[in-house]
Each structure stands twice: as C-alpha cells, then as structure tokens.
Design a protein around this motif. Sequence first.
Motif, mmCIF file in Angstrom:
data_model
loop_
_atom_site.group_PDB
_atom_site.id
_atom_site.type_symbol
_atom_site.label_atom_id
_atom_site.label_comp_id
_atom_site.label_asym_id
_atom_site.label_seq_id
_atom_site.Cartn_x
_atom_site.Cartn_y
_atom_site.Cartn_z
ATOM 1 N N ALA A 162 1.045 99.909 75.355
ATOM 2 C CA ALA A 162 0.148 98.466 75.194
ATOM 3 C C ALA A 162 0.921 97.188 75.890
ATOM 4 C CB ALA A 162 -0.109 98.301 73.978
ATOM 5 N N LEU A 163 2.192 97.179 75.687
ATOM 6 C CA LEU A 163 2.799 96.011 76.446
ATOM 7 C C LEU A 163 3.553 95.955 77.785
ATOM 8 C CD1 LEU A 163 3.862 94.513 72.838
ATOM 9 C CD2 LEU A 163 1.896 94.054 74.206
ATOM 10 N N ALA A 164 4.445 97.120 77.554
ATOM 11 C CA ALA A 164 5.729 97.219 78.789
ATOM 12 C C ALA A 164 5.089 97.846 79.935
ATOM 13 C CB ALA A 164 6.769 98.161 78.283
ATOM 14 N N VAL A 165 4.032 98.795 79.746
ATOM 15 C CA VAL A 165 3.654 99.281 80.954
ATOM 16 C C VAL A 165 2.511 98.442 81.951
ATOM 17 C CG1 VAL A 165 1.758 101.286 81.621
ATOM 18 C CG2 VAL A 165 3.711 101.742 80.061
ATOM 19 N N PRO A 166 1.761 97.616 80.935
ATOM 20 C CA PRO A 166 1.137 96.564 81.794
ATOM 21 C C PRO A 166 1.923 95.548 82.394
ATOM 22 C CG PRO A 166 -0.103 97.154 79.633
ATOM 23 C CD PRO A 166 1.474 97.693 79.608
ATOM 24 N N ALA A 167 2.945 95.134 81.752
ATOM 25 C CA ALA A 167 3.912 94.259 82.299
ATOM 26 C C ALA A 167 4.613 94.791 83.329
ATOM 27 C CB ALA A 167 4.961 93.984 81.094
ATOM 28 N N ALA A 168 5.030 96.001 83.373
ATOM 29 C CA ALA A 168 5.569 96.653 84.665
ATOM 30 C C ALA A 168 4.724 96.537 85.843
ATOM 31 C CB ALA A 168 6.093 98.177 84.384
ATOM 32 N N GLY A 169 3.471 96.868 85.441
ATOM 33 C CA GLY A 169 2.407 96.939 86.578
ATOM 34 C C GLY A 169 2.359 95.416 87.032
ATOM 35 N N TRP A 170 2.233 94.545 86.200
ATOM 36 C CA TRP A 170 1.991 92.949 86.854
ATOM 37 C C TRP A 170 3.388 92.482 87.559
ATOM 38 C CZ3 TRP A 170 4.404 88.311 85.572
ATOM 39 C CH2 TRP A 170 3.571 87.128 86.087
ATOM 40 N N ILE A 171 4.371 92.644 87.022
ATOM 41 C CA ILE A 171 5.724 92.417 87.869
ATOM 42 C C ILE A 171 5.528 92.831 89.185
ATOM 43 C CG2 ILE A 171 8.153 92.475 87.974
ATOM 44 C CD1 ILE A 171 7.929 92.109 84.500
ATOM 45 N N ALA A 172 5.226 94.257 89.205
ATOM 46 C CA ALA A 172 5.541 95.026 90.418
ATOM 47 C C ALA A 172 4.348 94.471 91.686
ATOM 48 C CB ALA A 172 5.297 96.525 90.262
ATOM 49 N N GLY A 173 3.038 94.166 90.871
ATOM 50 C CA GLY A 173 2.260 93.594 91.859
ATOM 51 C C GLY A 173 2.757 92.379 92.182
ATOM 52 N N GLN A 174 2.854 91.342 91.295
ATOM 53 C CA GLN A 174 3.423 90.085 91.747
ATOM 54 C C GLN A 174 4.399 89.816 92.747
ATOM 55 O OE1 GLN A 174 2.030 86.981 90.872
ATOM 56 N NE2 GLN A 174 0.598 88.227 90.098
ATOM 57 N N ARG A 175 5.452 90.776 92.571
ATOM 58 C CA ARG A 175 6.698 90.810 93.613
ATOM 59 C C ARG A 175 6.301 91.369 94.998
ATOM 60 N NH1 ARG A 175 12.114 92.723 90.187
ATOM 61 N NH2 ARG A 175 12.079 90.953 88.875
ATOM 62 N N THR A 176 5.581 92.452 94.982
ATOM 63 C CA THR A 176 4.724 92.934 96.142
ATOM 64 C C THR A 176 3.941 91.812 97.144
ATOM 65 O OG1 THR A 176 5.011 95.428 95.395
ATOM 66 C CG2 THR A 176 3.710 94.801 97.301
ATOM 67 N N ASP A 177 3.290 91.289 95.975
ATOM 68 C CA ASP A 177 2.234 90.216 96.616
ATOM 69 C C ASP A 177 3.118 89.195 97.246
ATOM 70 O OD1 ASP A 177 -0.563 89.148 96.998
ATOM 71 O OD2 ASP A 177 0.151 87.623 95.629
ATOM 72 N N ALA A 178 4.099 88.536 96.476
ATOM 73 C CA ALA A 178 4.890 87.555 97.019
ATOM 74 C C ALA A 178 5.706 88.016 98.233
ATOM 75 C CB ALA A 178 6.037 87.187 96.022
ATOM 76 N N SER A 179 6.066 89.151 98.344
ATOM 77 C CA SER A 179 6.990 89.655 99.700
ATOM 78 C C SER A 179 5.663 89.857 100.665
ATOM 79 C CB SER A 179 7.558 90.994 99.347
ATOM 80 O OG SER A 179 8.114 91.526 100.555
ATOM 81 N N LEU A 180 4.520 90.232 100.404
ATOM 82 C CA LEU A 180 3.721 90.350 101.469
ATOM 83 C C LEU A 180 3.170 89.139 101.942
ATOM 84 C CD1 LEU A 180 1.650 93.521 100.172
ATOM 85 C CD2 LEU A 180 3.264 93.347 102.068
ATOM 86 N N GLN A 181 2.929 88.215 100.958
ATOM 87 C CA GLN A 181 2.237 86.816 101.635
ATOM 88 C C GLN A 181 3.538 86.135 102.555
ATOM 89 O OE1 GLN A 181 -0.553 85.965 101.212
ATOM 90 N NE2 GLN A 181 -1.038 87.523 100.032
ATOM 91 N N ARG A 182 4.666 86.442 102.132
ATOM 92 C CA ARG A 182 5.853 86.054 103.172
ATOM 93 C C ARG A 182 5.595 86.548 104.718
ATOM 94 N NH1 ARG A 182 9.202 86.363 98.513
ATOM 95 N NH2 ARG A 182 10.141 88.110 99.207
ATOM 96 N N ALA A 183 5.358 87.921 104.716
ATOM 97 C CA ALA A 183 5.128 88.803 105.793
ATOM 98 C C ALA A 183 3.690 88.018 106.646
ATOM 99 C CB ALA A 183 5.017 89.998 105.598
ATOM 100 N N VAL A 184 2.857 87.727 105.722
ATOM 101 C CA VAL A 184 1.676 87.291 106.297
ATOM 102 C C VAL A 184 2.078 85.702 106.972
ATOM 103 C CG1 VAL A 184 -0.714 85.801 105.745
ATOM 104 C CG2 VAL A 184 0.127 88.124 104.834
ATOM 105 N N ARG A 185 2.774 84.921 106.522
ATOM 106 C CA ARG A 185 3.093 83.513 106.909
ATOM 107 C C ARG A 185 4.091 83.921 108.212
ATOM 108 N NH1 ARG A 185 3.334 82.521 101.215
ATOM 109 N NH2 ARG A 185 5.526 83.060 101.301
#
Length: 202
Positions: A35-58
């Motif tokens: 209920a808590l850790a699994v969604p948090a793991a997905g959110w953290i992985a998604g946020q870090r991936t998005d931040a990395s990809l947005q740097r690549a976009v820039r």
Amino acid sequence: MRAATGVWRWRRNPLRRTTDLIEAWVALAAVVLLALAVPAAGWIAGQRTDASLQRAVRAQSLQRLPTTARVVRLSDAPAPGLQSPEAAGEQPARRAVVARWTAPDGTDRTGTVATRRELSDPGDTFRLWTDRGGRPVSAPMRPETAHAHALVVGLLAATLAGVFVESARRLVVRRLVHRRYRCLDRAWAKAGPDWGRTGAGS
C-alpha cells in the motif's frame, strides 16, 4: 492477493501456533508495503527517470538545430538508419534522398538523408535536424515523450516491487508451513508408539 488472509491468525485461539502469529505479522507487513512502499518506489523511479530525461531533452535542444533541406534527387543507397524497401518487405513510409542544407556555420552541405515519401521529389523542402557541425541527426526528444518514458519506468518499478514483496511473503509462508510439518512429525513420532495403548490417553 493472499497477504491479507493471514491476518485472521491474530484471533485468540487455543490452537494458535507461534508460526500462525508470525504469518499474521508477515501478512500485515506485506499489506503495508504494497500500500505504501510499492507506490513510493514507482513514484521515485519515475521522478528520477523523468529528471534525467528532461536534462537530456534540454541538452539535445541546445546541441541539435533545425534547418531546411531541399531535395536534389532520390538516392540509390538508403540513408543511415533507414531500412531498404527490400528488407522492409512493404512500401516504406520514408525515402532516402540526396538533399542540400545549410550548416549552422553558414556553409552548404549535401548528403543522403531520409524524408517522408510525399516530400521526396526534387525541389521539395523539409525540416532537417543537424548537430553544430552540420551533420544530420535525429530530432531532439520532446518533453512529453520523456514524461511518457518516465511513466512507463515508474509503473514497471512499482510492478517489480510488488512482485518482490509478494514473492518474499510466499517464501516466508512456505518455510513456516514446512516448519509446522516438521513439528507435527516430531509430535507424531513421540506419540505414535503409544497410540491406542491402555493408559496412553487415547
């Protein structure tokens, strides 16, 4: 999901074993993690991936520049990265053409590139992305594409985390069941020789 079914083992019962209580705690831990850790793991992985990809976009937006290319003629050889029609086995959506364009330093360049079929006649113009040296490159990644990739990574991370939690719970429960069987075997081995005898309590 069977994790919640172990909670009933908390009920007061004279037949409740220590392994039953352990299984109940394992079930509760699994429910909390799912209920808590699994969604948090997905959110953290998604946020870090998005931040990395947005740097690549820039970075790509700074390094890749658009220009207008003009078709000179059709090319006899496929453009780099473009599959030949024979290998594709169907009518290709893009064609290899010889085109002319202006590099960022102002010099004229000519080379074989790929463009859409409807823009492959001599004289047609189309947008072409180049690096700062004037060499053709793919278009920079769009921010929304980066978001989509990050979403997929987040969902995948959450799914894998959920599978890991449930697999761990099943492994623990399996070992608890084996432990119960061993205890039962020992108890039976102790009581078995006296089974049915007078005074043996049967």
